[in-house]
Design an enzyme around this catalytic site. Structure first.
Site, PDB file in Angstrom:
ATOM      1  N   ALA A 106       0.859  -1.175   0.000  1.00  0.00           N
ATOM      2  CA  ALA A 106       0.000   0.000   0.000  1.00  0.00           C
ATOM      3  C   ALA A 106       0.899   1.231   0.000  1.00  0.00           C
ATOM      4  CB  ALA A 106      -0.893  -0.021   1.236  1.00  0.00           C
ATOM      5  N   GLU A 124       4.773  -4.909   7.191  1.00  0.00           N
ATOM      6  CA  GLU A 124       3.989  -3.892   7.909  1.00  0.00           C
ATOM      7  C   GLU A 124       4.472  -3.650   9.330  1.00  0.00           C
ATOM      8  OE1 GLU A 124       2.748  -6.195   5.910  1.00  0.00           O
ATOM      9  OE2 GLU A 124       1.089  -5.380   4.727  1.00  0.00           O
ATOM     10  N   GLU A 153      -0.281  -9.643  -0.422  1.00  0.00           N
ATOM     11  CA  GLU A 153      -1.689  -9.914  -0.083  1.00  0.00           C
ATOM     12  C   GLU A 153      -2.542 -10.041  -1.339  1.00  0.00           C
ATOM     13  OE1 GLU A 153      -1.581  -6.558   2.724  1.00  0.00           O
ATOM     14  OE2 GLU A 153      -2.514  -7.908   4.164  1.00  0.00           O
ATOM     15  N   GLY A 200       0.648  -5.149   0.776  1.00  0.00           N
ATOM     16  CA  GLY A 200      -0.510  -5.338  -0.099  1.00  0.00           C
ATOM     17  C   GLY A 200      -0.186  -6.091  -1.383  1.00  0.00           C
TER      18      GLY A 200
HETATM   19  N1  CAA Z   1       4.577   3.353  -0.770  1.00  0.00           N
HETATM   20  C1  CAA Z   1       4.978   4.539  -1.286  1.00  0.00           C
HETATM   21  N2  CAA Z   1       6.142   4.695  -1.956  1.00  0.00           N
HETATM   22  C2  CAA Z   1       6.928   3.620  -2.104  1.00  0.00           C
HETATM   23  C3  CAA Z   1       6.565   2.354  -1.593  1.00  0.00           C
HETATM   24  C4  CAA Z   1       5.326   2.246  -0.896  1.00  0.00           C
HETATM   25  N3  CAA Z   1       4.872   1.078  -0.399  1.00  0.00           N
HETATM   26  N4  CAA Z   1       7.539   1.476  -1.894  1.00  0.00           N
HETATM   27  C5  CAA Z   1       8.469   2.167  -2.569  1.00  0.00           C
HETATM   28  N5  CAA Z   1       8.097   3.452  -2.714  1.00  0.00           N
HETATM   29  C6  CAA Z   1       8.833   4.533  -3.377  1.00  0.00           C
HETATM   30  C7  CAA Z   1      10.048   4.950  -2.564  1.00  0.00           C
HETATM   31  O1  CAA Z   1       9.684   5.849  -1.530  1.00  0.00           O
HETATM   32  C8  CAA Z   1      10.896   5.580  -3.637  1.00  0.00           C
HETATM   33  O2  CAA Z   1      10.429   6.879  -3.865  1.00  0.00           O
HETATM   34  P1  CAA Z   1      11.478   8.104  -4.145  1.00  0.00           P
HETATM   35  O3  CAA Z   1      12.119   7.762  -5.454  1.00  0.00           O
HETATM   36  O4  CAA Z   1      10.610   9.298  -4.198  1.00  0.00           O
HETATM   37  O5  CAA Z   1      12.453   8.093  -2.997  1.00  0.00           O
HETATM   38  C9  CAA Z   1      10.594   4.749  -4.864  1.00  0.00           C
HETATM   39  O6  CAA Z   1       9.353   4.076  -4.609  1.00  0.00           O
HETATM   40  C10 CAA Z   1      11.648   3.696  -5.148  1.00  0.00           C
HETATM   41  O7  CAA Z   1      11.823   2.935  -3.961  1.00  0.00           O
HETATM   42  P2  CAA Z   1      13.232   2.796  -3.180  1.00  0.00           P
HETATM   43  O8  CAA Z   1      14.150   3.938  -3.518  1.00  0.00           O
HETATM   44  O9  CAA Z   1      12.944   2.578  -1.735  1.00  0.00           O
HETATM   45  O10 CAA Z   1      13.796   1.488  -3.877  1.00  0.00           O
HETATM   46  P3  CAA Z   1      14.809   0.433  -3.236  1.00  0.00           P
HETATM   47  O11 CAA Z   1      15.222  -0.456  -4.370  1.00  0.00           O
HETATM   48  O12 CAA Z   1      15.874   1.116  -2.458  1.00  0.00           O
HETATM   49  O13 CAA Z   1      13.926  -0.411  -2.187  1.00  0.00           O
HETATM   50  C11 CAA Z   1      11.952  -1.600  -1.464  1.00  0.00           C
HETATM   51  C12 CAA Z   1      12.836  -1.183  -2.662  1.00  0.00           C
HETATM   52  C13 CAA Z   1      12.725  -2.601  -0.588  1.00  0.00           C
HETATM   53  C14 CAA Z   1      10.726  -2.272  -2.046  1.00  0.00           C
HETATM   54  C15 CAA Z   1      11.591  -0.356  -0.630  1.00  0.00           C
HETATM   55  O14 CAA Z   1      11.067   0.623  -1.518  1.00  0.00           O
HETATM   56  C16 CAA Z   1      10.532  -0.615   0.418  1.00  0.00           C
HETATM   57  O15 CAA Z   1      10.869  -1.167   1.468  1.00  0.00           O
HETATM   58  N6  CAA Z   1       9.301  -0.181   0.173  1.00  0.00           N
HETATM   59  C17 CAA Z   1       8.222  -0.234   1.158  1.00  0.00           C
HETATM   60  C18 CAA Z   1       7.686  -1.650   1.297  1.00  0.00           C
HETATM   61  C19 CAA Z   1       6.627  -1.710   2.364  1.00  0.00           C
HETATM   62  O16 CAA Z   1       6.860  -1.411   3.530  1.00  0.00           O
HETATM   63  N7  CAA Z   1       5.430  -2.148   1.958  1.00  0.00           N
HETATM   64  C20 CAA Z   1       4.300  -2.330   2.880  1.00  0.00           C
HETATM   65  C21 CAA Z   1       3.421  -1.127   2.832  1.00  0.00           C
HETATM   66  S1  CAA Z   1       2.153  -1.201   4.061  1.00  0.00           S
HETATM   67  C22 CAA Z   1       0.943  -2.178   3.428  1.00  0.00           C
HETATM   68  O17 CAA Z   1       1.048  -2.732   2.339  1.00  0.00           O
HETATM   69  C23 CAA Z   1      -0.279  -2.285   4.276  1.00  0.00           C
HETATM   70  C24 CAA Z   1      -1.265  -3.304   3.841  1.00  0.00           C
HETATM   71  O18 CAA Z   1      -1.361  -4.385   4.400  1.00  0.00           O
HETATM   72  C25 CAA Z   1      -2.188  -3.038   2.784  1.00  0.00           C
END
Ligand code: CAA
Length: 260
Positions: free
Chosen positions: A66, A134, A114, A111
């Site tokens: 998400a 999460e 999921e 998500g």
């Molecule tokens: N939401 C919003 N933006 C996100 C995102 C997310 N879930 N995942 C990645 N992005 C964005 C980053 O912020 C980044 O933006 P900028 O270029 O503006 O900095 C861009 O996408 C590229 O990502 P990274 O620079 O972080 O890329 P990376 O290769 O260094 O890392 C990654 C990749 C490991 C996937 C890392 O992006 C990450 O950990 N993302 C978040 C994953 C996460 O926590 N997901 C769970 C969300 S909560 C959820 O899903 C709740 C639910 O149950 C529904």
């Protein structure tokens, strides 16, 4: 159909839905969820579509979860509404009368995992990563992860993934029984299209009953589940496609199923 955040295409009875926010690693914001929901409605209403593939744009991510940017300012009530939309959209995937293949082409986090869990089959590229991170954000999975993951891979493995928030790679996901196949990234979509074409050729009403029997039966006790299967068998025996399938076998030719 034109959407801001997804690409929807139908070719030879297979619909492909691509989450198209590669600069955000295809993170699911409320608008994207609404668009996916709208797409599911269109798929449901189109009897020509016999299989769906869902994937992500770019070569890095299926869906990185998400959208944290959208969620950071959400109140508890707003999040509950967002989670309810997410749960509803995933449930509608699960309940589509046709099979859905998740083509996981990179990160499938939160998500993303999921959503994949709500699909019938999961096919992954060798660079795919699955996880429910999460807990690292101070929250818990909100699109069904605490329920579907243990049912799929067992309590111990699911607990470890949910409690640590750590990712697993494609091979581990395969070993856990979370994915059907792992392919080199460059071959993923071709392999998924071959699989989708095979499913799209099957008798649609039999496919629908098979999917319903599996999904309904897995949630109830075996005796009732077997009764459900018997009812379903009775139903498919009333179809023209049953006659066609058996006649084609006896005439040593390919069946021509029409979904009647
Ligand atoms: N939401 C919003 N933006 C996100 C995102 C997310 N879930 N995942 C990645 N992005 C964005 C980053 O912020 C980044 O933006 P900028 O270029 O503006 O900095 C861009 O996408 C590229 O990502 P990274 O620079 O972080 O890329 P990376 O290769 O260094 O890392 C990654 C990749 C490991 C996937 C890392 O992006 C990450 O950990 N993302 C978040 C994953 C996460 O926590 N997901 C769970 C969300 S909560 C959820 O899903 C709740 C639910 O149950 C529904």
């Amino acid at each position: 159909m034109d959407y801001a955040n997804i690409i929807f295409a139908v070719e030879e009875r297979v619909a492909t839905l691509t989450i198209n926010r590669p600069d955000r690693l295809n993170a699911l914001n409320p608008q994207t969820m609404e668009e996916i929901g709208d797409c599911i409605g269109a798929i449901h209403g189109n009897r020509e579509i016999r299989c769906v593939i869902i994937t992500g744009s770019g070569d890095k991510a299926f869906i990185a979860g998400a959208d944290i940017t959208a969620m950071v300012t959400m109140s508890g009530f707003e999040e509950k509404a967002f989670a309810a939309t997410g749960l509803d959209v995933l449930r509608r995937f699960e309940q589509l009368p046709i099979p859905v293949i998740a083509a996981v082409n990179g990160y499938a986090l939160g998500g993303g995992t999921e959503l994949a869990l709500a699909c019938d089959l999961i096919v992954a590229s060798d660079n795919a990563r699955f996880g429910l991170p999460e807990i690292k954000l101070g929250i818990i999975p909100g699109f069904g992860g605490t329920q579907r993951l243990p049912r799929r891979i067992g309590l111990l493995r699911a607990r470890e993934m949910i409690y640590t928030g750590d990712m697993i790679d494609a091979q581990t996901a395969f070993d856990y029984g979370l994915v059907n196949h792992v392919y080199p990234a460059a071959e993923l979509m071709d392999e998924c299209r071959v699989l989708a074409a095979k499913l799209a050729r099957q008798a649609p009403l039999a496919m629908q009953q098979a999917k319903t029997a599996i999904n309904a039966g897995i949630e109830i006790d075996l005796d009732n589940a077997l009764r459900f299967e018997t009812e379903s068998v009775g139903l498919v025996f009333t179809t023209e496609d049953k006659k066609e399938g058996m006649t084609a076998f006896l005439e040593k030719r390919e069946p021509r199923f029409r979904g009647v």
